[in-house]
Structures are given as structure tokens and as C-alpha cells.
Write a protein that holds these residues in place. Structure first.
Motif, PDB file in Angstrom:
ATOM      1  N   ILE B 162      -7.096  -9.225  -3.762  1.00 20.61           N
ATOM      2  CA  ILE B 162      -8.454  -8.684  -3.812  1.00 20.61           C
ATOM      3  C   ILE B 162      -9.454  -9.826  -3.969  1.00 20.61           C
ATOM      4  O   ILE B 162      -9.386 -10.594  -4.942  1.00 20.61           O
ATOM      5  N   GLY B 163     -10.375  -9.951  -3.052  1.00 22.85           N
ATOM      6  CA  GLY B 163     -11.450 -10.922  -3.171  1.00 22.85           C
ATOM      7  C   GLY B 163     -12.626 -10.289  -3.910  1.00 22.85           C
ATOM      8  O   GLY B 163     -13.003  -9.146  -3.640  1.00 22.85           O
ATOM      9  N   ILE B 164     -13.183 -11.043  -4.846  1.00 23.23           N
ATOM     10  CA  ILE B 164     -14.311 -10.527  -5.629  1.00 23.23           C
ATOM     11  C   ILE B 164     -15.600 -11.144  -5.086  1.00 23.23           C
ATOM     12  O   ILE B 164     -15.803 -12.357  -5.182  1.00 23.23           O
ATOM     13  N   GLY B 165     -16.420 -10.330  -4.495  1.00 25.38           N
ATOM     14  CA  GLY B 165     -17.713 -10.811  -4.009  1.00 25.38           C
ATOM     15  C   GLY B 165     -17.613 -11.629  -2.731  1.00 25.38           C
ATOM     16  O   GLY B 165     -16.534 -11.827  -2.159  1.00 25.38           O
ATOM     17  N   GLU B 166     -18.771 -12.128  -2.299  1.00 28.06           N
ATOM     18  CA  GLU B 166     -18.859 -12.807  -1.008  1.00 28.06           C
ATOM     19  C   GLU B 166     -18.219 -14.190  -1.015  1.00 28.06           C
ATOM     20  O   GLU B 166     -17.861 -14.731   0.028  1.00 28.06           O
ATOM     21  N   GLY B 167     -18.088 -14.776  -2.210  1.00 25.44           N
ATOM     22  CA  GLY B 167     -17.562 -16.140  -2.268  1.00 25.44           C
ATOM     23  C   GLY B 167     -16.049 -16.229  -2.235  1.00 25.44           C
ATOM     24  O   GLY B 167     -15.492 -17.331  -2.190  1.00 25.44           O
ATOM     25  N   ALA B 168     -15.378 -15.106  -2.255  1.00 24.82           N
ATOM     26  CA  ALA B 168     -13.913 -15.122  -2.290  1.00 24.82           C
ATOM     27  C   ALA B 168     -13.347 -15.665  -0.984  1.00 24.82           C
ATOM     28  O   ALA B 168     -13.828 -15.313   0.099  1.00 24.82           O
ATOM     29  N   ALA B 169     -12.339 -16.495  -1.109  1.00 28.03           N
ATOM     30  CA  ALA B 169     -11.697 -17.074   0.081  1.00 28.03           C
ATOM     31  C   ALA B 169     -10.618 -16.116   0.571  1.00 28.03           C
ATOM     32  O   ALA B 169      -9.443 -16.253   0.234  1.00 28.03           O
ATOM     33  N   LEU B 170     -11.030 -15.172   1.385  1.00 28.08           N
ATOM     34  CA  LEU B 170     -10.072 -14.164   1.859  1.00 28.08           C
ATOM     35  C   LEU B 170      -8.985 -14.780   2.726  1.00 28.08           C
ATOM     36  O   LEU B 170      -7.859 -14.282   2.767  1.00 28.08           O
ATOM     37  N   LYS B 182      -8.347  -7.347   0.505  1.00 28.77           N
ATOM     38  CA  LYS B 182      -9.532  -6.494   0.492  1.00 28.77           C
ATOM     39  C   LYS B 182     -10.604  -7.170  -0.341  1.00 28.77           C
ATOM     40  O   LYS B 182     -10.318  -7.990  -1.209  1.00 28.77           O
ATOM     41  N   ARG B 183     -11.843  -6.835  -0.034  1.00 29.75           N
ATOM     42  CA  ARG B 183     -12.946  -7.407  -0.782  1.00 29.75           C
ATOM     43  C   ARG B 183     -13.563  -6.331  -1.674  1.00 29.75           C
ATOM     44  O   ARG B 183     -13.913  -5.246  -1.201  1.00 29.75           O
ATOM     45  N   LEU B 184     -13.673  -6.665  -2.946  1.00 27.34           N
ATOM     46  CA  LEU B 184     -14.283  -5.740  -3.894  1.00 27.34           C
ATOM     47  C   LEU B 184     -15.785  -5.696  -3.640  1.00 27.34           C
ATOM     48  O   LEU B 184     -16.452  -6.737  -3.591  1.00 27.34           O
ATOM     49  N   GLU B 185     -16.289  -4.511  -3.486  1.00 29.27           N
ATOM     50  CA  GLU B 185     -17.713  -4.368  -3.219  1.00 29.27           C
ATOM     51  C   GLU B 185     -18.501  -4.481  -4.525  1.00 29.27           C
ATOM     52  O   GLU B 185     -18.205  -3.756  -5.495  1.00 29.27           O
ATOM     53  N   GLY B 186     -19.453  -5.394  -4.543  1.00 31.13           N
ATOM     54  CA  GLY B 186     -20.296  -5.541  -5.724  1.00 31.13           C
ATOM     55  C   GLY B 186     -19.485  -5.787  -6.977  1.00 31.13           C
ATOM     56  O   GLY B 186     -18.587  -6.625  -7.002  1.00 31.13           O
ATOM     57  N   PRO B 213       2.421   7.387  -0.403  1.00 31.38           N
ATOM     58  CA  PRO B 213       1.088   7.331   0.190  1.00 31.38           C
ATOM     59  C   PRO B 213       0.046   7.077  -0.895  1.00 31.38           C
ATOM     60  O   PRO B 213      -0.008   7.792  -1.886  1.00 31.38           O
ATOM     61  N   LEU B 214      -0.759   6.049  -0.741  1.00 24.81           N
ATOM     62  CA  LEU B 214      -1.755   5.696  -1.734  1.00 24.81           C
ATOM     63  C   LEU B 214      -3.113   6.257  -1.348  1.00 24.81           C
ATOM     64  O   LEU B 214      -3.392   6.525  -0.179  1.00 24.81           O
ATOM     65  N   ALA B 215      -3.951   6.404  -2.365  1.00 26.04           N
ATOM     66  CA  ALA B 215      -5.286   6.952  -2.137  1.00 26.04           C
ATOM     67  C   ALA B 215      -6.131   5.973  -1.322  1.00 26.04           C
ATOM     68  O   ALA B 215      -5.867   4.764  -1.299  1.00 26.04           O
ATOM     69  N   ALA B 216      -7.144   6.495  -0.675  1.00 28.62           N
ATOM     70  CA  ALA B 216      -8.064   5.649   0.090  1.00 28.62           C
ATOM     71  C   ALA B 216      -8.773   4.680  -0.852  1.00 28.62           C
ATOM     72  O   ALA B 216      -8.995   4.975  -2.036  1.00 28.62           O
ATOM     73  N   THR B 217      -9.105   3.513  -0.331  1.00 28.10           N
ATOM     74  CA  THR B 217      -9.714   2.462  -1.158  1.00 28.10           C
ATOM     75  C   THR B 217     -11.226   2.387  -0.968  1.00 28.10           C
ATOM     76  O   THR B 217     -11.858   1.444  -1.436  1.00 28.10           O
ATOM     77  N   ASP B 218     -11.794   3.371  -0.295  1.00 28.30           N
ATOM     78  CA  ASP B 218     -13.213   3.232   0.059  1.00 28.30           C
ATOM     79  C   ASP B 218     -14.162   3.342  -1.142  1.00 28.30           C
ATOM     80  O   ASP B 218     -15.350   3.071  -1.016  1.00 28.30           O
ATOM     81  N   SER B 219     -13.635   3.721  -2.310  1.00 31.04           N
ATOM     82  CA  SER B 219     -14.511   3.784  -3.483  1.00 31.04           C
ATOM     83  C   SER B 219     -14.886   2.390  -3.981  1.00 31.04           C
ATOM     84  O   SER B 219     -15.875   2.227  -4.683  1.00 31.04           O
ATOM     85  N   TRP B 220     -14.090   1.374  -3.614  1.00 29.49           N
ATOM     86  CA  TRP B 220     -14.360   0.018  -4.110  1.00 29.49           C
ATOM     87  C   TRP B 220     -14.255  -1.061  -3.048  1.00 29.49           C
ATOM     88  O   TRP B 220     -14.656  -2.203  -3.260  1.00 29.49           O
ATOM     89  N   ASP B 221     -13.730  -0.699  -1.884  1.00 22.35           N
ATOM     90  CA  ASP B 221     -13.423  -1.678  -0.849  1.00 22.35           C
ATOM     91  C   ASP B 221     -14.640  -1.895   0.043  1.00 22.35           C
ATOM     92  O   ASP B 221     -15.198  -0.944   0.590  1.00 22.35           O
ATOM     93  N   ALA B 222     -15.040  -3.158   0.225  1.00 19.86           N
ATOM     94  CA  ALA B 222     -16.219  -3.453   1.031  1.00 19.86           C
ATOM     95  C   ALA B 222     -15.882  -3.626   2.493  1.00 19.86           C
ATOM     96  O   ALA B 222     -16.783  -3.782   3.318  1.00 19.86           O
ATOM     97  N   ILE B 223     -14.572  -3.623   2.825  1.00 20.25           N
ATOM     98  CA  ILE B 223     -14.209  -3.903   4.223  1.00 20.25           C
ATOM     99  C   ILE B 223     -14.059  -2.601   4.990  1.00 20.25           C
ATOM    100  O   ILE B 223     -13.350  -1.723   4.538  1.00 20.25           O
TER     101      ILE B 223
END
Lengths: 309, 223
Positions: B162-170, B182-186, B213-223
């Protein structure tokens, strides 16, 4: 013309022509003198004709508490059958938890395997009742049952326009005979035999490294993933098949011990004091299963009758 | 059917140990995480533990281990069942980003825990390793990345990067896992940890099958 649902593959191979994945080598146990491949008739000289035995049966399947958390709640995916209306047999199937309609697969496989066994009665008599039966006959029986069960899943997939994976389930079978009892195990769950008053686990553990790894009757069943064998019927007084959910309190997780409750249950079945209602009550009793995974639980019991059937 | 007292069977059942699912949290606590990010991370962690503890089965099944990398590598929490976790010390942000060393330590501890399960005859689920960072590693990380990725390929561990914020080196995080990072949104740490606790509950309650089957990640995922 049938159309497959988007993104799904529909298997259309007729059930009756499906070839089962090759079985592992025979696991006929030392209790039954195992004829060699070269001289299968060797056993006939030592095993006398034995009379038919009378069995009582009891079975139940109970939805797991983890299935009740879903909204709407998921159905029970386990099916158990102990049938003494003919050659006594016990069958348990546990539908894959992550498969959408595996309860349909489990129900159809149990009903279909029972029907197959009734249809094959004359073959079963030669395989399980005759003193001179060979392990090749039992192997052929195992292959037939698995092929038939695989075909049932194929047929369901075609009928419902879904992938066969959606119907996948485990399969446990006990078939009784005058000379020997036959067992078959595809996937997890536990088979138990009561021999000389002691309950023992029969067959491989059936799990992979991780707790939720197993194999199923379904499109991905591969060679070496299932097992069968035979036990000397003369020393057996009880048989049980159960899903892994029921095994959580009835068998040690390393299969080294069977709960003392099992001997009592089998005795109750033998004396016709335990039937479907009692098995259901045990599996549904909340306190006894506190701290378990909340998986569905199913149990099929056969015990030699100690009172008139 | 009569005369059979089921209550007599209660003492004749077997108490098998609960199957375990180890979850290693490998967390960036470098200086760049100072301020709101580390506060939100601490809040999300506390919520994660709390939610696991309130699940009847997951509280016994899920074992959480916390490994931090900020200046140095630290085992903030050795693998502990959720119900036994009391007060988790607040994480502090400081120093560089020795991610490779932290991943090596987590792998070593996971292997050790697995060996303990095996020795005790306790069955276990495929462990999880969650790697979270807001930047790029400052140590030699390539060997650790190759090792962890191979474990993921061999299905020995589930890796979530998980990358945190825009500076994460994905691009670097991608080297640690077979799954795309995945990138954590905000500052949606709480949403992420809520998702994680739900996922762990699903795994710990999974019935035998080929996947959960895992839940969708759209609650926190910025991608």
C-alpha cells in the motif's frame, strides 16, 4: 441453444462418459489380506462366506453460524445421508464455501451417488460381499463413483449455465459389505471406523498446508487428490462420515484422536436410541460448538444393529 | 428414539485449537510520516485491533504482528491473537526508511510463527503481510523484495503493498508483491484498516475452498 452467462464456461460433457481422474494406488488395509496384482485370487482361500449384517443409521446437516452472518444468510452447503434401506451406506458432501451454488452440487452428488450404488448393487455384491474379490474391483468401483459424481457436477453446470466450479463439493462415502467396507474420500472431512470398540480415522487428512485448502468433486479435481480403500468388515461395528465443520469437535485436528462422544453416538445408533433428530440436536447445540469456525456441520452414522432393525 | 441424553456428550467432545491466520503489518514510520499521517496510522491501527477483538472467531484466529521502519527496524508487536492485544504503543515517526530490513524481519518472524503452529499441531491459514510506505526505501531492499515476491508466487503468503499518498514509490512496492500495489487515498487509514479487519474476518471464517472473495477496496483505494 443454451448460452453461457457472461464470463463463465459451461461444460457440456455428458455425465455418464466422464473419466475420473486417476485414483492413487489402492489403500486396501492390512486388515484385509491384500491380494497381489499378480495373484488376486490368493485371498479367496482364507476368507469364509459371511452372513449379511443389519445396520442402523442416523444423519443430519446443520447450517453454520458463520453462514448466518451474511445478509441474506447463506444456505447450508453440507448434505449427509445414512441409508439402510438396502446395502447400508453413508455419504457426506460439503459444498465449497466460496462457490455460489455448491449446496446444489452437494445435494445432487449425494443423491446421485446413492442412486448409483443402488443401481450397481450386483457389482457391489461381487466387490464387497464375495470372499474372492480383488482390489482391482474396488478400484473400479472408486473410479466409477468419482466419475459419476464429476458427471453430476458437469450436468448441473450445463443445466444452470454456470461453471462447474460453482457446484464443487467434497465427497465422503462408506459402503458396507459382508466381507469388507469400502471408503472413498475426495477433499476434507473425516471418515471414522469403529473397530473392536475403538474409533479410528480412516484415509488421508485431505488438507493442504493451509486450513482452508482442499480439493473437490468438480472441474479441477486432479490425479492423486482423492483416495479410497477397504476395511475388514468382520471387525467393524460402526462407521461415520463427517464434514470438517463437524470434525472440529469430534476429531483432533491432527486426526490422532476421535472424541469419546463418537463411541457413545454409535452405540446410541446401534441401539436405535440415536436417530436423525438426536444428531441434528447435537450439531445445532450452540454451546458445544462455541469457539469453532462456524462452518456447516454434517454427520452420517452407521452402526451394526444391536436391536432388531 | 428416546432415552439418549445429549448433554452427556458435551464433556466427550474435543477442544481443537482455533486455526490461526497471522497478519504482519510492516509499517513506514520514517520522518516523512510525521504529523497527521502517523496520527491517522495510529488511529487506524487501534480501530483494526478493536474490530478484530469484537469478532467472536477472528479475535482468536487472527494474530497480529507489527514491524516498523523509521530510522531503525523495530518489532513493535510480536504475533499476538487479537483478543490478547491490550494497549498498542503509539508509533512515532522518525529517521530514514529501511524497508528491506523490515520486510526481512517480518518474513523471519512469520516463518518462526508457522514453525510454532506446526510444532503445536495448530492448523493455519495462508498468512498476510501488509506493507505500507509513503516514500522509497533508503536501504538495500531488492533481496527482500525478491524473497517476498517469490513467497507470494508460491502462495506461501498474501502480500498487500500500500502506497501512502502521492509520494509513495509504487514502482518499488510493486517489486514486493505479485499483486499490483494500491495507493491509499488521502488519510483514509481508518477505511483501509476497516477493510483489512473485514478481510481477516472473512479469511478466518472461510470454509474450505480455493480462495476467499475480498470486499471491494474503493472505500480507501485511490487507483
Amino acid at each position: 441453444m443454451h448460452r453461457a452467462a457472461p464470463g463463465r464456461t459451461v461444460r457440456r460433457k455428458p455425465a455418464t462418459t466422464r473419466k475420473a481422474p486417476a485414483a492413487p494406488a489402492s489403500t486396501r488395509e492390512a486388515l484385509v489380506p491384500a491380494p497381489s496384482e499378480q495373484a488376486p485370487e490368493a485371498a479367496s482361500s482364507v476368507l469364509p462366506e459371511l452372513p449379511a449384517r443389519s445396520w442402523h443409521g442416523a444423519d443430519a446437516a446443520v447450517v453454520g453460524t458463520s453462514h448466518l452472518r451474511a445478509n441474506p444468510p447463506r444456505r447450508c452447503q453440507d448434505v449427509a445421508l445414512a441409508d439402510t434401506g438396502g446395502r447400508a451406506l453413508a455419504i457426506v458432501a460439503d459444498g465449497a464455501g466460496s462457490a455460489a451454488v455448491s449446496h446444489l452440487g452437494a445435494a445432487a452428488v449425494v443423491a446421485g451417488v446413492r442412486r448409483l450404488c443402488r443401481t450397481l448393487e450386483s457389482d457391489l455384491a461381487l466387490t464387497l460381499d464375495a470372499p474372492n474379490a480383488t482390489s482391482d474391483q474396488a478400484k473400479a468401483l472408486a473410479l466409477r463413483i468419482v466419475a459419476h459424481a464429476q458427471g453430476i457436477v458437469d450436468d448441473l453446470a450445463e443445466e444452470h449455465l454456470r461453471d462447474g466450479q460453482d457446484f464443487r463439493c467434497t465427497l465422503l462415502v462408506w459402503l458396507t459389505g459382508r466381507q469388507r467396507a469400502f471408503w472413498l474420500k475426495v477433499g476434507d472431512g473425516v471418515l471414522i471406523a469403529e473397530r473392536d470398540g475403538e474409533c479410528l480415522c480412516v484415509g488421508p487428512a485431505g488438507k493442504g498446508e493451509f486450513a482452508n485448502q482442499t480439493c473437490f468433486i468438480g472441474p479441477h479435481l486432479r490425479e492423486g487428490q482423492w483416495a479410497w480403500g477397504e476395511l475388514d468388515a468382520n471387525r467393524l461395528s460402526g462407521l461415520a462420515a463427517m464434514s470438517d465443520g463437524a470434525a472440529e469437535r469430534l476429531v483432533a485436528s491432527d486426526a490422532s484422536r476421535v472424541a469419546p462422544a463418537m463411541v457413545k453416538l454409535l452405540r446410541g445408533v446401534a441401539e436405535a436410541r440415536v436417530g436423525r433428530r438426536e444428531v441434528f440436536a447435537l450439531l445445532a447445540e450452540a454451546d458445544s460448538w462455541m469457539g469453532t469456525s462456524g462452518d456447516d456441520k454434517s454427520l452420517a452414522l452407521l452402526a451394526e444393529a444391536s436391536s432388531p432393525a | 428414539m428416546h432415552g439418549f441424553d445429549l448433554t452427556l456428550l458435551k464433556n466427550d467432545l474435543i477442544e481443537n485449537p482455533t486455526a490461526r491466520c497471522a497478519c504482519a503489518l510492516v509499517l513506514d514510520t520514517s520522518g516523512s510520516m510525521g504529523g497527521a499521517p502517523i496520527d491517522e496510522l495510529n488511529g487506524g491501527m487501534a480501530q483494526f485491533i478493536d474490530e478484530l477483538r469484537h469478532d467472536d472467531f477472528a479475535s482468536y484466529a487472527v494474530e497480529v504482528g507489527v514491524f516498523t521502519f523509521g530510522g531503525s527496524v523495530r518489532e513493535a508487536l510480536s504475533f499476538t491473537p487479537a483478543y490478547q492485544i491490550q494497549d498498542l504503543a503509539k508509533l512515532q515517526a522518525r529517521g530514514g526508511t529501511p524497508m528491506g530490513e523490515a520486510v526481512e524481519l517480518a518474513i523471519e518472524r512469520l516463518a518462526g510463527r508457522k514453525a510454532e503452529y506446526q510444532k503445536a499441531g495448530v492448523s493455519y491459514y495462508q498468512p498476510w503481510l501488509v506493507l505500507m510506505s509513503d516514500g522509497a526505501p533508503t536501504d538495500s531492499w531488492q533481496a527482500a523484495a525478491r524473497r517476498l515476491r517469490q513467497m507470494a508466487q508460491d502462495r506461501k503468503v498474501t502480500v498487500l503493498a500500500i502506497g501512502i499518498g502521492e509520494g509513495a514509490a509504487l514502482d518499488v512496492l510493486a517489486e514486493f508483491s505479485t499483486r499490483a500495489p494500491k495507493r491509499l487515498e488521502g488519510m483514509k487509514f481508518r477505511e483501509f484498516f476497516q477493510w483489512l479487519s473485514q478481510s481477516m474476518e472473512r479469511v478466518s471464517q472461510s470454509t474450505p475452498g480455493t480462495g476467499v472473495p475480498l470486499a471491494a477496496t474503493d472505500s480507501w483505494d485511490a487507483i
